[in-house]
Design a protein around this motif. Structure first.
Motif, PDB file in Angstrom:
ATOM      1  N   LEU A 289       0.829  -1.203   0.000  1.00  0.00           N
ATOM      2  CA  LEU A 289       0.000   0.000   0.000  1.00  0.00           C
ATOM      3  C   LEU A 289       0.865   1.255   0.000  1.00  0.00           C
ATOM      4  CD1 LEU A 289      -2.708   1.475   0.267  1.00  0.00           C
ATOM      5  CD2 LEU A 289      -2.518   1.168   2.758  1.00  0.00           C
ATOM      6  N   LEU A 290       1.916   1.249   0.819  1.00  0.00           N
ATOM      7  CA  LEU A 290       2.805   2.415   0.866  1.00  0.00           C
ATOM      8  C   LEU A 290       3.508   2.613  -0.471  1.00  0.00           C
ATOM      9  CD1 LEU A 290       4.363   1.917   4.429  1.00  0.00           C
ATOM     10  CD2 LEU A 290       2.557   3.520   3.739  1.00  0.00           C
ATOM     11  N   VAL A 291       3.965   1.507  -1.072  1.00  0.00           N
ATOM     12  CA  VAL A 291       4.638   1.606  -2.365  1.00  0.00           C
ATOM     13  C   VAL A 291       3.668   2.114  -3.430  1.00  0.00           C
ATOM     14  CG1 VAL A 291       5.794   0.304  -4.192  1.00  0.00           C
ATOM     15  CG2 VAL A 291       6.302  -0.191  -1.794  1.00  0.00           C
ATOM     16  N   GLY A 292       2.437   1.602  -3.426  1.00  0.00           N
ATOM     17  CA  GLY A 292       1.454   2.036  -4.409  1.00  0.00           C
ATOM     18  C   GLY A 292       1.109   3.507  -4.261  1.00  0.00           C
ATOM     19  N   LEU A 293       0.931   3.973  -3.019  1.00  0.00           N
ATOM     20  CA  LEU A 293       0.629   5.387  -2.804  1.00  0.00           C
ATOM     21  C   LEU A 293       1.798   6.269  -3.242  1.00  0.00           C
ATOM     22  CD1 LEU A 293      -1.163   5.258   0.666  1.00  0.00           C
ATOM     23  CD2 LEU A 293      -2.195   5.664  -1.581  1.00  0.00           C
ATOM     24  N   ALA A 294       3.009   5.779  -2.964  1.00  0.00           N
ATOM     25  CA  ALA A 294       4.187   6.546  -3.368  1.00  0.00           C
ATOM     26  C   ALA A 294       4.253   6.686  -4.889  1.00  0.00           C
ATOM     27  CB  ALA A 294       5.442   5.880  -2.823  1.00  0.00           C
ATOM     28  N   LEU A 295       3.968   5.619  -5.609  1.00  0.00           N
ATOM     29  CA  LEU A 295       3.991   5.676  -7.073  1.00  0.00           C
ATOM     30  C   LEU A 295       2.873   6.564  -7.608  1.00  0.00           C
ATOM     31  CD1 LEU A 295       4.761   1.938  -7.956  1.00  0.00           C
ATOM     32  CD2 LEU A 295       6.336   3.891  -8.018  1.00  0.00           C
ATOM     33  N   LEU A 296       1.696   6.507  -6.971  1.00  0.00           N
ATOM     34  CA  LEU A 296       0.600   7.370  -7.407  1.00  0.00           C
ATOM     35  C   LEU A 296       0.940   8.847  -7.227  1.00  0.00           C
ATOM     36  CD1 LEU A 296      -2.621   5.533  -6.114  1.00  0.00           C
ATOM     37  CD2 LEU A 296      -1.996   6.005  -8.497  1.00  0.00           C
ATOM     38  N   ILE A 297       1.671   9.160  -6.182  1.00  0.00           N
ATOM     39  CA  ILE A 297       2.061  10.553  -5.950  1.00  0.00           C
ATOM     40  C   ILE A 297       3.222  10.949  -6.851  1.00  0.00           C
ATOM     41  CG2 ILE A 297       3.003  12.142  -4.227  1.00  0.00           C
ATOM     42  CD1 ILE A 297       1.511  10.497  -2.101  1.00  0.00           C
TER      43      ILE A 297
ATOM     44  N   ARG B  52       9.098  12.201 -19.946  1.00  0.00           N
ATOM     45  CA  ARG B  52       8.762  12.395 -18.539  1.00  0.00           C
ATOM     46  C   ARG B  52       7.264  12.216 -18.318  1.00  0.00           C
ATOM     47  NH1 ARG B  52      11.424  14.575 -14.219  1.00  0.00           N
ATOM     48  NH2 ARG B  52      13.197  15.121 -15.530  1.00  0.00           N
ATOM     49  N   VAL B  53       6.471  12.670 -19.281  1.00  0.00           N
ATOM     50  CA  VAL B  53       5.016  12.492 -19.179  1.00  0.00           C
ATOM     51  C   VAL B  53       4.660  11.013 -19.231  1.00  0.00           C
ATOM     52  CG1 VAL B  53       2.822  12.930 -20.310  1.00  0.00           C
ATOM     53  CG2 VAL B  53       4.538  14.755 -20.149  1.00  0.00           C
ATOM     54  N   VAL B  54       5.284  10.310 -20.195  1.00  0.00           N
ATOM     55  CA  VAL B  54       5.020   8.874 -20.305  1.00  0.00           C
ATOM     56  C   VAL B  54       5.458   8.142 -19.041  1.00  0.00           C
ATOM     57  CG1 VAL B  54       5.612   6.783 -21.561  1.00  0.00           C
ATOM     58  CG2 VAL B  54       5.160   8.894 -22.809  1.00  0.00           C
ATOM     59  N   ALA B  55       6.624   8.469 -18.512  1.00  0.00           N
ATOM     60  CA  ALA B  55       7.114   7.828 -17.295  1.00  0.00           C
ATOM     61  C   ALA B  55       6.200   8.108 -16.115  1.00  0.00           C
ATOM     62  CB  ALA B  55       8.532   8.303 -16.999  1.00  0.00           C
ATOM     63  N   GLY B  56       5.718   9.343 -16.052  1.00  0.00           N
ATOM     64  CA  GLY B  56       4.816   9.692 -14.957  1.00  0.00           C
ATOM     65  C   GLY B  56       3.510   8.912 -15.033  1.00  0.00           C
ATOM     66  N   ILE B  57       2.985   8.762 -16.276  1.00  0.00           N
ATOM     67  CA  ILE B  57       1.732   8.009 -16.435  1.00  0.00           C
ATOM     68  C   ILE B  57       1.941   6.539 -16.070  1.00  0.00           C
ATOM     69  CG2 ILE B  57       0.052   7.198 -18.109  1.00  0.00           C
ATOM     70  CD1 ILE B  57       0.388   9.862 -19.578  1.00  0.00           C
ATOM     71  N   VAL B  58       3.061   5.972 -16.556  1.00  0.00           N
ATOM     72  CA  VAL B  58       3.370   4.575 -16.247  1.00  0.00           C
ATOM     73  C   VAL B  58       3.530   4.375 -14.742  1.00  0.00           C
ATOM     74  CG1 VAL B  58       5.080   2.749 -16.527  1.00  0.00           C
ATOM     75  CG2 VAL B  58       4.370   4.100 -18.506  1.00  0.00           C
ATOM     76  N   THR B  59       4.201   5.335 -14.095  1.00  0.00           N
ATOM     77  CA  THR B  59       4.399   5.233 -12.645  1.00  0.00           C
ATOM     78  C   THR B  59       3.072   5.267 -11.905  1.00  0.00           C
ATOM     79  OG1 THR B  59       6.558   6.315 -12.845  1.00  0.00           O
ATOM     80  CG2 THR B  59       5.524   6.291 -10.660  1.00  0.00           C
ATOM     81  N   ALA B  60       2.181   6.168 -12.294  1.00  0.00           N
ATOM     82  CA  ALA B  60       0.879   6.266 -11.640  1.00  0.00           C
ATOM     83  C   ALA B  60       0.042   5.013 -11.878  1.00  0.00           C
ATOM     84  CB  ALA B  60       0.138   7.504 -12.149  1.00  0.00           C
ATOM     85  N   VAL B  61       0.082   4.496 -13.132  1.00  0.00           N
ATOM     86  CA  VAL B  61      -0.657   3.276 -13.430  1.00  0.00           C
ATOM     87  C   VAL B  61      -0.120   2.105 -12.619  1.00  0.00           C
ATOM     88  CG1 VAL B  61      -1.185   1.585 -15.218  1.00  0.00           C
ATOM     89  CG2 VAL B  61      -1.374   4.024 -15.719  1.00  0.00           C
ATOM     90  N   ALA B  62       1.212   2.014 -12.482  1.00  0.00           N
ATOM     91  CA  ALA B  62       1.808   0.944 -11.682  1.00  0.00           C
ATOM     92  C   ALA B  62       1.366   1.042 -10.225  1.00  0.00           C
ATOM     93  CB  ALA B  62       3.332   1.016 -11.786  1.00  0.00           C
ATOM     94  N   GLY B  63       1.322   2.270  -9.701  1.00  0.00           N
ATOM     95  CA  GLY B  63       0.840   2.448  -8.330  1.00  0.00           C
ATOM     96  C   GLY B  63      -0.610   2.033  -8.189  1.00  0.00           C
ATOM     97  N   LEU B  64      -1.436   2.350  -9.190  1.00  0.00           N
ATOM     98  CA  LEU B  64      -2.846   1.970  -9.152  1.00  0.00           C
ATOM     99  C   LEU B  64      -3.007   0.454  -9.199  1.00  0.00           C
ATOM    100  CD1 LEU B  64      -5.789   2.931  -9.165  1.00  0.00           C
ATOM    101  CD2 LEU B  64      -5.658   3.013 -11.658  1.00  0.00           C
ATOM    102  N   LEU B  65      -2.199  -0.209 -10.037  1.00  0.00           N
ATOM    103  CA  LEU B  65      -2.266  -1.665 -10.116  1.00  0.00           C
ATOM    104  C   LEU B  65      -1.853  -2.315  -8.799  1.00  0.00           C
ATOM    105  CD1 LEU B  65      -0.836  -2.341 -13.693  1.00  0.00           C
ATOM    106  CD2 LEU B  65      -3.188  -2.633 -12.925  1.00  0.00           C
ATOM    107  N   LEU B  66      -0.834  -1.729  -8.156  1.00  0.00           N
ATOM    108  CA  LEU B  66      -0.414  -2.273  -6.863  1.00  0.00           C
ATOM    109  C   LEU B  66      -1.555  -2.189  -5.849  1.00  0.00           C
ATOM    110  CD1 LEU B  66       3.253  -0.994  -6.459  1.00  0.00           C
ATOM    111  CD2 LEU B  66       2.485  -3.307  -6.960  1.00  0.00           C
ATOM    112  N   ILE B  67      -2.243  -1.075  -5.838  1.00  0.00           N
ATOM    113  CA  ILE B  67      -3.350  -0.901  -4.890  1.00  0.00           C
ATOM    114  C   ILE B  67      -4.504  -1.854  -5.211  1.00  0.00           C
ATOM    115  CG2 ILE B  67      -5.120   0.727  -4.131  1.00  0.00           C
ATOM    116  CD1 ILE B  67      -3.039   2.912  -4.280  1.00  0.00           C
ATOM    117  N   CYS B  68      -4.696  -2.142  -6.513  1.00  0.00           N
ATOM    118  CA  CYS B  68      -5.772  -3.068  -6.898  1.00  0.00           C
ATOM    119  C   CYS B  68      -5.512  -4.484  -6.404  1.00  0.00           C
ATOM    120  CB  CYS B  68      -5.933  -3.087  -8.417  1.00  0.00           C
ATOM    121  SG  CYS B  68      -6.633  -1.558  -9.089  1.00  0.00           S
ATOM    122  N   GLY B  69      -4.284  -4.810  -6.069  1.00  0.00           N
ATOM    123  CA  GLY B  69      -3.961  -6.153  -5.574  1.00  0.00           C
ATOM    124  C   GLY B  69      -4.153  -6.310  -4.082  1.00  0.00           C
TER     125      GLY B  69
END
Length: 297
Positions: A23-31, A46-63
């Motif tokens: 949860l902490l890792v996912g929130l960190a990626l979302l931020i 940088r925009v693409v990396a930011g989107i990928v990072t946020a999506v990865a954080g969202l996927l982590l939270i979905c688990g």
């Protein structure tokens, strides 16, 4: 034509992770994702990396998922069972794994009243109270369609079988040695528990306790059977009274003879026995009658 066989499932522990950390890792990626984009929105990578990072954080939270005490989570990958997680708290698994939660708590089931025939063919009403729980989550989820409905069906089936092996109550004299539903509740409960345990084992379920919750004659014969029980009780009481009275008369005659209080011939003994039995076995208090003559006068 080939015959298909039933595939039996077996519970095994699932490989999962601590949910708090994820949860902490996912929130960190979302931020971190939006922050990365806002720092330099004109840079495409940088925009693409930011989107990928946020999506990865969202996927982590979905688990993420949580488990309370005596709960389990069956983990599946595209329909393939991968194990059951029984560890409580916030847990995490890869988000593309599907999950099925199952309660492992002890449950209580009171069956509906069944109208069946006992071993002698008398119509009776019977119901049971069963305490059960899930022992193997994989069998409960994947070996039967609905394990809760399966329990109810098997309880009804077991009750019908139990009723066919026992009479409701003792019948005629000489049948007191047989086990009955009414008089031998502990033995009946033990057999019901063993039979249900065997029937429910195939679904990964365990029986902790099983007892009869309701037992009565069917309404159409209840009045007749009640009168029969009352008559049998009266006859049994009469037999006991007569048996005791005979023993008392016998002891009285022996004591009189041994002590030499009075010499009694056979006619006097018969009269004395008759009088004592009338006094001892009568429903009402005996009325004394003073004999002013003699037995032979």
């Amino acid at each position: 034509m080939t015959a298909t066989t039933h595939s039996r499932s077996t519970e095994r522990p699932a490989s999962t992770a601590n949910g708090v950390l994820m949860l902490l890792v996912g929130l960190a990626l979302l931020i971190l994702g939006p922050v990365s984009i806002t720092q330099d929105p004109d840079t495409a990578w940088r925009v693409v990396a930011g989107i990928v990072t946020a999506v990865a954080g969202l996927l982590l939270i979905c688990g993420l998922y949580s488990l309370q005490p005596n709960e389990g989570m069956a983990i599946l990958l595209f329909g393939d069972y991968r194990g059951t997680d029984r560890r409580t708290g916030l847990r995490w698994v890869l988000p593309w794994y599907s999950r099925k939660k199952i309660s492992l708590r002890v449950r209580n089931l009171t069956s509906d009243k069944l109208k069946v025939n006992d071993r002698r063919g008398n119509p009776i009403e019977i119901a049971a109270n069963v305490v059960w729980r899930v022992e193997d989550s994989a069998q409960a989820l994947f070996d039967v369609d609905d394990y809760q409905a399966f329990v109810a069906i098997q309880v009804d089936t077991a009750l019908r079988d139990i009723a066919s092996h026992y009479a409701y109550d003792h019948g005629e004299e000489g049948q007191d040695s047989e086990l009955t539903l009414r008089a031998d509740a502990e033995d009946v409960a033990a057999r019901l528990r063993d039979e249900l345990g065997t029937r429910l084992h195939a679904a990964g379920l365990a029986i902790d306790e099983a007892r009869l919750a309701h037992l009565a004659y069917a309404p159409e014969i209840a009045g007749v059977m009640l009168r029969r029980q009352q008559a049998e009780a009266i006859l049994s009481a009469r037999r006991l009274i007569v048996r005791g009275a005979v023993a008392m008369v016998e002891n009285a005659l022996l004591d009189l003879g041994e002590r030499g209080v009075v010499e009694l011939d056979e006619d006097r003994k018969a009269a004395m026995v008759s009088n004592l039995l009338v006094v001892l076995c009568a429903d009402r208090e005996a009325q004394p009658v003073i004999n002013t003559g003699t037995l032979y006068g």
